[in-house]
Design a protein around this motif. Sequence first.
Motif: not given
Length: 202
Positions: A33-35, A75-78, A64-65
Amino acid sequence: MTLWRGKSPLILASQSRARKMLLANAGLAFEAITADIDERGIQSASGLSGPREIALLLAREKAKAVSIGHPTSYVIGADQTLALGDRLFNKPAGRAQALAQLRDLAGNSHALNSAVAVARDGKIVFEDVSVARMTMRHMTDAELMSYLDAAGDAVTTSVGAYQLEGLGIHLFERIEGDHFTILGLPLLPLLAFLRREQLIAI
């Protein structure tokens, strides 16, 4: 078969082909899912200038978004930054800018700072930054133009105007750092965290 054991789906806050490939190859089922964040705006408002800190900030904000809309999921953000000394690079806007960046990088060593952050219920529960040192070989303008011709529009999709897993490998004479860091996701520390949380089967 997936190794994921979480009660809610694992989410990657990115549509990066390389990051999706790394998670899939590790046997993890996930949703991508695109932030929807303004990366340059967040970076500017933060006042941060260090490439490590900027990469980590953006990884956190992406996680977080997406987490806000999926509170029970991990949720993994990079994010990844490229620094040549004190100078930060962004994705080139077109071929001319890609050529200018490659001219500056050729014959020099630059640092890729790859950050990962995991959020749950809108809060960061894990983060890590890994660094790879990349040394480009000296190249003539003719060689750079040949590379740009062969790589095509792909040069505008990543900082530094290259994908190491593709034609970008021809630009380099030495690489120090693990494959996952270079592709933009510090996978080993991420898997270690998921393992500690008993979220994966192996």
